[in-house]
Design a protein around this motif. Sequence first.
Motif, short mmCIF file in Angstrom:
data_model
loop_
_atom_site.label_atom_id
_atom_site.label_comp_id
_atom_site.label_asym_id
_atom_site.label_seq_id
_atom_site.Cartn_x
_atom_site.Cartn_y
_atom_site.Cartn_z
N HIS A 1 18.79 22.02 14.88
CA HIS A 1 18.88 22.89 16.04
C HIS A 1 17.70 23.84 16.06
N TYR A 2 17.10 23.95 17.24
CA TYR A 2 16.00 24.89 17.42
C TYR A 2 16.47 26.08 18.23
N HIS A 3 16.22 27.26 17.71
CA HIS A 3 16.58 28.48 18.42
C HIS A 3 15.33 29.34 18.60
N CYS A 4 15.32 30.07 19.71
CA CYS A 4 14.20 30.97 19.92
C CYS A 4 14.40 32.24 19.10
N HIS A 5 13.37 32.60 18.36
CA HIS A 5 13.42 33.78 17.52
C HIS A 5 13.53 35.05 18.35
N THR B 1 4.29 27.05 4.59
CA THR B 1 4.32 27.63 3.26
C THR B 1 5.77 27.89 2.90
N ASP B 2 6.03 28.14 1.62
CA ASP B 2 7.39 28.43 1.20
C ASP B 2 7.95 29.63 1.94
N GLN B 3 7.10 30.61 2.15
CA GLN B 3 7.54 31.83 2.84
C GLN B 3 7.93 31.53 4.28
N GLU B 4 7.10 30.75 4.96
CA GLU B 4 7.39 30.39 6.34
C GLU B 4 8.69 29.59 6.41
N ARG B 5 8.85 28.71 5.45
CA ARG B 5 10.05 27.88 5.45
C ARG B 5 11.30 28.75 5.28
N LEU B 6 11.20 29.74 4.40
CA LEU B 6 12.33 30.64 4.19
C LEU B 6 12.67 31.39 5.46
N GLU B 7 11.64 31.76 6.20
CA GLU B 7 11.87 32.57 7.40
C GLU B 7 12.31 31.73 8.59
N MET B 8 11.87 30.50 8.63
CA MET B 8 12.07 29.71 9.84
C MET B 8 13.18 28.68 9.74
N VAL B 9 13.50 28.27 8.53
CA VAL B 9 14.42 27.15 8.38
C VAL B 9 15.66 27.60 7.62
N HIS C 1 18.80 24.66 10.95
CA HIS C 1 18.49 25.56 12.06
C HIS C 1 17.06 26.04 11.91
N ILE C 2 16.28 25.77 12.94
CA ILE C 2 14.87 26.13 12.87
C ILE C 2 14.58 27.22 13.90
N THR C 3 13.97 28.26 13.42
CA THR C 3 13.59 29.35 14.31
C THR C 3 12.23 29.06 14.90
N ALA C 4 12.18 29.02 16.20
CA ALA C 4 10.94 28.71 16.88
C ALA C 4 10.77 29.70 18.02
N ILE C 5 9.98 29.32 18.98
CA ILE C 5 9.80 30.20 20.13
C ILE C 5 9.89 29.36 21.39
N CYS C 6 10.67 29.84 22.36
CA CYS C 6 10.86 29.06 23.57
C CYS C 6 9.68 29.24 24.52
N GLU C 7 9.62 28.42 25.52
CA GLU C 7 8.49 28.46 26.43
C GLU C 7 8.40 29.79 27.17
N ASP C 8 9.55 30.33 27.52
CA ASP C 8 9.56 31.60 28.24
C ASP C 8 8.91 32.71 27.41
N CYS C 9 9.34 32.79 26.15
CA CYS C 9 8.82 33.85 25.29
C CYS C 9 7.35 33.58 24.94
N GLN C 10 7.02 32.34 24.73
CA GLN C 10 5.63 31.98 24.46
C GLN C 10 4.73 32.47 25.59
N GLU C 11 5.19 32.22 26.79
CA GLU C 11 4.43 32.65 27.96
C GLU C 11 4.35 34.17 28.04
N ALA C 12 5.47 34.82 27.80
CA ALA C 12 5.51 36.28 27.87
C ALA C 12 4.59 36.89 26.82
N LEU C 13 4.57 36.29 25.64
CA LEU C 13 3.73 36.82 24.57
C LEU C 13 2.26 36.63 24.88
N GLU C 14 1.95 35.51 25.52
CA GLU C 14 0.56 35.28 25.87
C GLU C 14 0.09 36.27 26.92
N ARG C 15 1.00 36.61 27.81
CA ARG C 15 0.64 37.55 28.86
C ARG C 15 0.67 38.99 28.36
N ASN C 16 1.57 39.26 27.42
CA ASN C 16 1.73 40.62 26.90
C ASN C 16 1.73 40.60 25.38
#
Length: 76
Positions: free
Chosen positions: A4-8, A33-41, A50-65
């Motif tokens: 499962h992918y969830h937006c962080h 890295t091990d650290q990234e894996r601990l934080e994201m998986v 469960h994988i923590t990712a970023i959805c398209e909406d937030c990706q777009e928002a972050l790029e703009r802001n």
Amino acid sequence: MAIHYHCHHCGTKIGSIDKASIHSESLGLHKLTDQERLEMVAYDSSGDIHITAICEDCQEALERNPEYHQYDFLIH
Ligand SMILES: [Zn+2]
């Protein structure tokens, strides 16, 4: 086993993969890295991943802001 992918940022469920044959290598998890894996998986008690990712909406928002990076949660 399902993945499962969830937006962080907003908590939106981005998607799920329901396959028993998926190996972490095919998801690119071995590149983290091990650290990234601990934080994201995260693995839950039923064996789902469960994988923590970023959805398209937030990706777009972050790029703009880019300053939104300092916030953990965004309100859409
Ligand atoms: Zn999001």
